[in-house]
Design an enzyme around this catalytic site. Sequence first.
Site, PDB file in Angstrom:
ATOM      1  N   LEU A 376       0.883  -1.232   0.095  1.00  0.00           N
ATOM      2  CA  LEU A 376       0.175  -0.124  -0.002  1.00  0.00           C
ATOM      3  C   LEU A 376       0.798   1.174  -0.047  1.00  0.00           C
ATOM      4  O   LEU A 376       0.557   2.157  -0.392  1.00  0.00           O
ATOM      5  CB  LEU A 376      -0.985  -0.086   1.145  1.00  0.00           C
ATOM      6  CG  LEU A 376      -2.113  -1.082   1.384  1.00  0.00           C
ATOM      7  CD1 LEU A 376      -2.649  -1.155   2.539  1.00  0.00           C
ATOM      8  CD2 LEU A 376      -3.098  -1.056   0.229  1.00  0.00           C
ATOM      9  N   GLY A 377       2.081   1.162   0.614  1.00  0.00           N
ATOM     10  CA  GLY A 377       2.834   2.432   0.633  1.00  0.00           C
ATOM     11  C   GLY A 377       4.124   2.031   1.444  1.00  0.00           C
ATOM     12  O   GLY A 377       4.298   0.906   2.156  1.00  0.00           O
ATOM     13  N   GLN A 378       5.176   3.026   1.477  1.00  0.00           N
ATOM     14  CA  GLN A 378       6.489   2.571   2.027  1.00  0.00           C
ATOM     15  C   GLN A 378       7.040   4.088   2.494  1.00  0.00           C
ATOM     16  O   GLN A 378       6.534   5.030   1.789  1.00  0.00           O
ATOM     17  CB  GLN A 378       7.430   1.976   1.406  1.00  0.00           C
ATOM     18  CG  GLN A 378       7.986   2.579   0.123  1.00  0.00           C
ATOM     19  CD  GLN A 378       8.730   1.506  -0.526  1.00  0.00           C
ATOM     20  OE1 GLN A 378       8.381   0.607  -1.004  1.00  0.00           O
ATOM     21  NE2 GLN A 378      10.039   2.013  -0.246  1.00  0.00           N
ATOM     22  N   GLY A 379       7.902   4.011   3.464  1.00  0.00           N
ATOM     23  CA  GLY A 379       8.347   5.307   4.002  1.00  0.00           C
ATOM     24  C   GLY A 379       9.604   4.876   4.783  1.00  0.00           C
ATOM     25  O   GLY A 379       9.923   3.875   5.113  1.00  0.00           O
ATOM     26  N   GLY A 380      10.081   5.931   5.579  1.00  0.00           N
ATOM     27  CA  GLY A 380      11.540   5.770   6.341  1.00  0.00           C
ATOM     28  C   GLY A 380      11.165   4.607   7.366  1.00  0.00           C
ATOM     29  O   GLY A 380      12.147   4.048   8.044  1.00  0.00           O
ATOM     30  N   GLY A 382       9.099   1.987   7.502  1.00  0.00           N
ATOM     31  CA  GLY A 382       8.545   0.673   6.960  1.00  0.00           C
ATOM     32  C   GLY A 382       7.763   0.674   5.893  1.00  0.00           C
ATOM     33  O   GLY A 382       7.544   1.674   5.118  1.00  0.00           O
ATOM     34  N   VAL A 384       4.100  -0.844   4.141  1.00  0.00           N
ATOM     35  CA  VAL A 384       2.540  -1.166   4.595  1.00  0.00           C
ATOM     36  C   VAL A 384       1.874  -2.118   3.562  1.00  0.00           C
ATOM     37  O   VAL A 384       2.003  -1.673   2.480  1.00  0.00           O
ATOM     38  CB  VAL A 384       1.615   0.251   4.709  1.00  0.00           C
ATOM     39  CG1 VAL A 384       0.362  -0.426   5.186  1.00  0.00           C
ATOM     40  CG2 VAL A 384       2.245   0.914   5.693  1.00  0.00           C
ATOM     41  N   ASP A 506       3.612  14.645  12.590  1.00  0.00           N
ATOM     42  CA  ASP A 506       3.674  14.218  11.254  1.00  0.00           C
ATOM     43  C   ASP A 506       2.264  14.157  10.664  1.00  0.00           C
ATOM     44  O   ASP A 506       1.880  13.582   9.846  1.00  0.00           O
ATOM     45  CB  ASP A 506       4.244  12.909  10.807  1.00  0.00           C
ATOM     46  CG  ASP A 506       4.740  12.801   9.699  1.00  0.00           C
ATOM     47  OD1 ASP A 506       5.306  13.831   8.963  1.00  0.00           O
ATOM     48  OD2 ASP A 506       5.166  11.452   9.164  1.00  0.00           O
TER      49      ASP A 506
END
Length: 724
Positions: A376-380, A382, A384, A506
């Site tokens: 579904l998504g990712q970032g710094g 982890g 998802v 955030d």
Amino acid sequence: MARARFLLHLLVLSAACVSTNAAATGFSFSRFVSADRGANVTVLGDANIDQGALQITPDSLNDAATYLTHKSGRVLYATPFRLWHREEAGGRHGSSSKLANTTAGGKRVASFSTVFTVNVFRPNGTEPAEGLAFVIAPSAEGPPAGSSGGYLGLTNASTDGDAANRIVAVELDTEKQPYDPDANHVGLNVHSVVSVATASLTPLGVQISPAAPATKYDVWVDYDGAARRVAVRVAVAGTAKPPRPVLAAPLDLGAAVAEWSYFGFAASTGRKYQLNCVLAWNMTLEKLPSGDDGGGRRRALGLAVGVAVGVAVGVAAVAVVLAYVCVAKRRKARSGEGSGSAITGTMIRSLAGGPREFEYREIRRATNNFDDRMKLGQGGYGVVYRGVVVGDHTSPGGVGSAVDVAVKKFSRASTQGQNDFLAELSIINRLRHKHLVRLVGWSHDNGELLLVYEFMPNGSLDQHLFTPAAGRQLLGWELRYNIVKGVASALHYLHDEYDQRVVHRDLKASNIMLDAAFSARLGDFGLARAIETDKTSYMEEAGGGVHGTVGYIAPECFHTEKATRESDVYAFGAVVLEVVCGRRPRCDIEGFHFLVDWVWRLHRDGRALEAVDARLDGAFDAAQAERLILLGLACSHPTPAERPKTPAIQQILLGSMPPPPVPPFKPSFVWPATDAGAGLDTMSTTAGTTTSQLSLTSASTWSGSFMKGSLRHAFEQEATDSLA
């Protein structure tokens, strides 16, 4: 003496509730403190904990028409209890004595006894309404919308009488409806506020809310699981339990409520109002076998047979988590490397009312072995993934149902990753609000850190505003306005309603999720931190720098490296403007690099409505649009103290008060804005600069800590997709 009497009640309950062959569980509160919130009880809607009591509806000296009327709230014990289960033919669980509570349909139903002390107070001698109820509910959800007035925080006009409610309540009603005997009665409610049995309290000399003096009452509710009957008794607090009940009626909880249900209280006010206070509460419950649902052993630990569960349990659990974080950080500082030790499940399981624990193989199967196609998504912090898990008793569809979830897989199994995991879990586990993404569970097996959230079928707000998928309709104005109201409500809960102040740190469009009804759900608490109520800010570790995303970060953060409620409000202002304008906070438009500067120029020229998203083609409410633009600019004020607080923001969005005055020219950022010793919450506007102050334009966003690398995380976050 009051505590001694309450303990005596407890002993009587323990003796009377269940047979000598049955195990018992329960809890006892002789008073309530703010530390109970989230740890031992879940506070929902307009409820609060104050002055040693559960305030099921607000207790306030402020304007009654704004703060006391048309309110509804709930407070529930944080952990559900098993009230019935199906017995197999022949008695899988043993002796005939254990089958005494079993119906012909094969359900064994638990007996329980509870006593609570209430004070239903009419301020200034006003006429009271509506009522207070002891409730058994299927989930820890708040009161439904429209449940004020005669609905007692239990149901509303569209759901009242629906068996799917799975609600049973004992009401203390102070307002006569057409279906009530009088305005001073006790009633038994099953799925509806129209009672199946009622009894007036007036013949007993009991007045729920007397004109004077205020009177405390003890209320006993005894349920016999074998006889399928409930009995209610009421007496002045501190006096003996009456020998005869005021109300006794048949009640089959096995047919009426969910197998795993929550105990608690609900109340409401209408045009008239009263203060609905619960001062003490204890309960003893027959403990049914845990069954094979996979969680019985863990619940047995959480629901220890003792009946003195209090504040110390919640405080100790949080202390364990914080102590672990501190030890891990010290170890890292000494060794220069991460601690290789795994987080023990005991720490997380010790959190009162903790979320469901999943086995790693369950999550791997749910996400098709973390298939990239499920991402579904990712970032710094982890990645998802979407997944489907088998529901338990807390799931809307019940045990065995298919539940869509979003699984956050932490990318670092290092000490820092574990610290992030614990920080996020310890905060969101205790938060309960309809506009926050709900935590379903967690897993820490095989060296992997996983958090499981409810799945949001409509993704994140930024996806609808800026990267609409093929066939996805543009967000209409009404949905946009309601989304802003939902985010404001969640922020108000974090800042002012929860027992600790929580700064999100955030807040941005990609962290605002949308459920099936396009209702806003604030998510991603990976950066959130709780601060003590007598403090004004949360400060990062030395060298940690500024966290957040460029365009949402308040200018003072680049100098203080502190997160505050004011900096959250600044980010909220950026969200408001991007919802109205359909543009990102950092964008190039007509010579400006930031959306707020362009909108401020239009405001100066009297052309603010030209900022509204052109794709709406004029289909918007002009008065609401102007209100949002002014609110967004006020929240974006460079001086922290000039930004509105969340209570005012909510009133502005409701239209009950105007936005604060917004100057035609954007003020310069001045730092420091006040004496160094003052907290940001108490900053005042500085009329001019002195030789020790630094006057900067909006370009100050790029100054200060930039050379120290403070913006590194900010730029990384800006480029990421949303996290559930």
